[in-house]
Design a protein around this motif. Structure first.
Motif, short mmCIF file in Angstrom:
data_model
loop_
_atom_site.label_atom_id
_atom_site.label_comp_id
_atom_site.label_asym_id
_atom_site.label_seq_id
_atom_site.Cartn_x
_atom_site.Cartn_y
_atom_site.Cartn_z
N LEU A 110 -7.49 10.17 -8.64
CA LEU A 110 -6.07 10.16 -7.98
C LEU A 110 -5.50 11.21 -8.90
O LEU A 110 -5.77 11.40 -9.99
CB LEU A 110 -5.21 8.77 -8.39
CG LEU A 110 -5.53 7.74 -7.30
CD1 LEU A 110 -4.62 6.61 -7.78
CD2 LEU A 110 -5.70 7.70 -6.02
N ASP A 111 -4.26 11.66 -8.28
CA ASP A 111 -3.38 12.79 -8.99
C ASP A 111 -2.44 11.73 -9.33
O ASP A 111 -1.61 11.23 -8.25
CB ASP A 111 -2.98 13.73 -8.15
CG ASP A 111 -2.19 14.75 -8.76
OD1 ASP A 111 -1.16 14.22 -9.40
OD2 ASP A 111 -2.05 15.92 -8.30
N GLU A 112 -2.23 11.44 -10.55
CA GLU A 112 -1.22 10.36 -11.10
C GLU A 112 0.04 10.80 -10.87
O GLU A 112 0.88 9.97 -10.36
CB GLU A 112 -1.72 10.17 -12.77
CG GLU A 112 -0.83 8.86 -13.06
CD GLU A 112 -1.31 7.53 -11.75
OE1 GLU A 112 -0.60 6.93 -11.56
OE2 GLU A 112 -2.39 7.47 -11.63
N GLY A 113 0.40 12.06 -10.86
CA GLY A 113 1.97 12.56 -10.48
C GLY A 113 2.02 12.51 -9.07
O GLY A 113 3.12 11.83 -8.96
N ALA A 114 1.14 12.78 -8.35
CA ALA A 114 1.49 12.35 -6.70
C ALA A 114 1.54 10.88 -6.54
O ALA A 114 2.18 10.42 -5.65
CB ALA A 114 0.21 12.99 -5.96
N ASN A 115 0.67 10.17 -7.18
CA ASN A 115 0.65 8.47 -6.93
C ASN A 115 2.08 7.92 -7.51
O ASN A 115 2.59 7.34 -6.73
CB ASN A 115 -0.58 8.00 -7.71
CG ASN A 115 -0.69 6.69 -7.32
OD1 ASN A 115 -0.40 6.11 -6.25
ND2 ASN A 115 -0.92 5.83 -8.45
N GLN A 116 2.64 8.63 -8.55
CA GLN A 116 3.78 8.09 -9.05
C GLN A 116 5.03 8.52 -8.11
O GLN A 116 6.20 8.10 -8.76
CB GLN A 116 3.70 8.26 -10.36
CG GLN A 116 2.72 7.46 -11.20
CD GLN A 116 3.01 5.95 -11.63
OE1 GLN A 116 4.07 5.34 -10.98
NE2 GLN A 116 2.10 5.24 -11.78
N SER A 117 4.90 9.38 -7.58
CA SER A 117 5.79 10.16 -6.84
C SER A 117 6.85 9.28 -6.12
O SER A 117 6.08 8.29 -5.32
CB SER A 117 5.82 11.27 -6.09
OG SER A 117 6.66 12.13 -5.35
N SER A 118 7.98 9.34 -6.10
CA SER A 118 8.79 8.62 -5.09
C SER A 118 8.90 9.04 -3.74
O SER A 118 9.67 8.71 -3.10
CB SER A 118 10.38 8.60 -5.82
OG SER A 118 10.94 9.87 -5.87
N ALA A 119 8.09 10.15 -3.48
CA ALA A 119 7.98 10.56 -2.05
C ALA A 119 7.90 9.48 -1.15
O ALA A 119 7.02 8.48 -1.52
CB ALA A 119 7.09 11.67 -1.91
N GLY A 147 0.80 -1.41 0.16
CA GLY A 147 -0.09 -0.18 -0.09
C GLY A 147 1.02 1.33 0.14
O GLY A 147 0.41 2.27 -0.65
N GLU A 148 1.92 1.22 0.70
CA GLU A 148 2.95 2.37 0.75
C GLU A 148 3.73 2.51 -0.46
O GLU A 148 3.99 3.82 -0.69
CB GLU A 148 3.70 2.42 1.99
CG GLU A 148 2.97 2.42 3.32
CD GLU A 148 3.77 2.00 4.41
OE1 GLU A 148 5.07 2.10 4.40
OE2 GLU A 148 3.01 1.26 5.50
N ASN A 149 3.91 1.29 -1.11
CA ASN A 149 5.15 1.68 -1.96
C ASN A 149 4.77 1.19 -3.55
O ASN A 149 5.45 1.42 -4.52
CB ASN A 149 6.14 0.60 -1.85
CG ASN A 149 6.84 1.00 -0.36
OD1 ASN A 149 7.29 2.06 -0.14
ND2 ASN A 149 6.82 0.09 0.55
N ASP A 150 3.43 0.63 -3.98
CA ASP A 150 3.18 0.35 -5.02
C ASP A 150 2.12 1.28 -5.79
O ASP A 150 0.92 0.86 -5.52
CB ASP A 150 2.58 -1.13 -4.95
CG ASP A 150 2.57 -1.74 -6.13
OD1 ASP A 150 2.27 -1.23 -7.23
OD2 ASP A 150 2.97 -3.04 -6.39
N ALA A 151 2.41 2.13 -6.37
CA ALA A 151 1.86 3.01 -7.14
C ALA A 151 0.59 2.38 -8.23
O ALA A 151 -0.34 2.69 -8.27
CB ALA A 151 2.35 3.89 -7.93
N ASN A 152 1.00 1.27 -8.75
CA ASN A 152 0.17 0.67 -9.87
C ASN A 152 -0.96 -0.13 -9.02
O ASN A 152 -2.00 -0.06 -9.61
CB ASN A 152 1.06 -0.48 -10.47
CG ASN A 152 0.39 -1.07 -11.66
OD1 ASN A 152 -0.50 -0.45 -12.40
ND2 ASN A 152 0.72 -2.40 -11.94
N ILE A 153 -0.71 -0.83 -7.99
CA ILE A 153 -1.74 -1.14 -7.38
C ILE A 153 -2.63 -0.01 -6.77
O ILE A 153 -3.91 -0.23 -6.94
CB ILE A 153 -1.34 -2.27 -5.96
CG1 ILE A 153 -0.57 -3.56 -6.40
CG2 ILE A 153 -2.64 -2.18 -5.14
CD1 ILE A 153 -1.71 -4.36 -7.15
N ARG A 154 -2.14 1.12 -6.19
CA ARG A 154 -3.02 1.92 -5.85
C ARG A 154 -4.08 2.63 -7.06
O ARG A 154 -5.02 2.90 -6.87
CB ARG A 154 -2.30 3.12 -5.09
CG ARG A 154 -1.47 2.85 -3.87
CD ARG A 154 -1.02 4.00 -3.19
NE ARG A 154 -0.07 4.83 -3.98
CZ ARG A 154 1.30 4.79 -3.80
NH1 ARG A 154 1.78 3.88 -2.74
NH2 ARG A 154 1.97 5.36 -4.44
#
Length: 405
Positions: A355-364, A334-341
């Motif tokens: 979702l904001d795809e940029g925020a979802n894909q961010s490495s933050a 949940g914390e690390n997998d942008a694709n599952i989210r």
């Protein structure tokens, strides 16, 4: 004052030592392979104003008592626990508290016997959890031990959520009902979500998704668990690393008839050979994502089934809650997998989930919002910290009891 958190398994003990005012982790580690010819002790510690240090030692550890002895000796040698009088409490993770335990509980002889009785409901976990409690009480009788139960947060579920549609005597006599697990994690990230939303927890309606090798979803209404995906055991619900999750129970009868599988074989099949592992041969989602990107159809199917099951639970819990303030992703996946989210939320725009795809894909890393600005429902990523939750709850339980053990 300091709080030691112990998570005792059948052949291991994980630990964290917290400094109780700022809740800084000043030491952590694990004792593993207890009872084997050569065990292992690992430490990470940090003295005030000093660098982080690590250590590892291979040594025979015949019992849990020896394991805890090694932990305390290591903490003393590292200079982070000079005297046991510094310990305000020892918090113990206990998997199953049944219907009796609704909150963290100061351990006494009656609590020990109750945890032992619950072992029938969690035979792989409660006896090991109890070993750690018994050793800690024997070695450090002056330090209060507090049991923090994975099931406690879910004891607020209504009967319509926790009862199964089976004869009542199976519930009253044999305690067959939904209990739910990962409660400490769901509670922790729920409270953190409320803080990020600027709301009191008891004003929040949330859907929390703890996604890791074990996975569960919880509907939180007004700060209380009202439904959760795991059932009497952790097998029910979402697709997991090696657990199948929801399945037609008649399949068990069919497999017993067709393959001659007995109860232990069926248990092993559904708990340790199924889930992601059964679908594509591996249970590490990072490897599954790599294989899917390379065109592996089985890996793509595993991802698709996982996301579809999560989406079903989001929809079901949205219907139960009526209003959802936020969806929270936590756990390793949940914390690390942008694709599952992304795939779990795709197609839910009519529910106000975008979702904001940029925020979802961010490495933050850390706590963050990944929903679009115009999303009616906030979508959050919040790293879980069950050990911190256990430490805080243990200290609170001791304070509420006036420090009596």
């Amino acid at each position: 004052m300091k709080v030691l958190v112990l998570n005792s398994g059948s052949s291991s003990i994980k630990f964290q030592l917290f400094e109780g005012t700022g809740w800084q982790v000043i030491a952590s580690g694990a004792v593993s392979r207890i009872g084997e010819a050569e065990g292992e002790v690992e430490y990470t510690w940090q003295v005030p104003d000093g660098p982080m240090q690590t250590g590892r030692q291979g040594i025979a550890i015949p019992s849990h008592q020896d394991g805890i002895d090694h932990i305390i000796a290591g903490l003393r040698a590292a200079g982070v626990l000079a005297d046991l009088a510094e310990l305000a409490a020892i918090g113990h993770r206990v998997v199953h508290g049944g219907e009796r335990f609704h909150r963290p509980t100061l351990v006494d002889d009656a609590v020990v016997e109750a945890i032992r009785e619950m072992s029938a409901l969690a035979p792989l976990h409660n006896p090991a959890n109890l070993d750690g409690i018994l050793v800690a009480r024997r070695l450090f009788p002056q330090v209060p031990s507090v049991a923090v139960f994975d099931t406690a947060f879910h004891q607020t579920m209504p009967r319509t959520a926790y009862r199964y549609a089976i004869p009542e005597y199976l519930y009253t006599r044999y305690r067959v009902r939904r209990y739910g697990f990962h409660g400490t994690s769901h509670h922790y990230v729920g409270e953190r979500a409320a803080a990020l939303l600027g709301l009191a927890f008891d004003q929040c309606n949330l859907i929390t998704l703890h996604l890791g090798n074990g996975a569960s979803a919880t509907a939180i209404g007004a700060g209380r668990s009202i439904d959760t995906s795991m059932g009497m055991t952790p097998l029910e619900g979402l697709v997991m690393g090696t657990r199948c999750g929801d399945i037609d129970p008649a399949i068990l009868f069919y497999l017993a008839d067709q393959l001659g599988l007995n109860e232990p074989a069926l248990d092993d099949l559904l708990n340790r050979q199924s889930g992601l592992l059964g679908l594509c041969g591996v249970n590490d989602m990072r490897e599954i994502q790599r294989r899917a990107a390379d065109g592996d159809d089985a890996a793509e199917l595993a991802i698709g089934i996982t996301a579809q099951r999560i989406k079903k639970y989001i929809g079901a819990y949205y219907a139960e809650l009526g209003r959802v303030d936020a969806i929270v992703f936590t756990g390793g996946i949940g914390e690390n997998d942008a694709n599952i989210r992304r795939r779990s939320c795709a197609g839910l725009e009519n529910l106000g989930i975008r979702l904001d795809e940029g925020a979802n894909q961010s490495s933050a890393r850390g706590e963050r919002t990944i929903s679009a600005a115009d999303s009616r429902v906030r979508v959050l990523v919040i790293p879980t910290n069950e050990e911190l939750a256990i430490a805080r709850q243990a200290l609170a339980a001791v304070a509420a009891a006036g420090g009596d053990s």
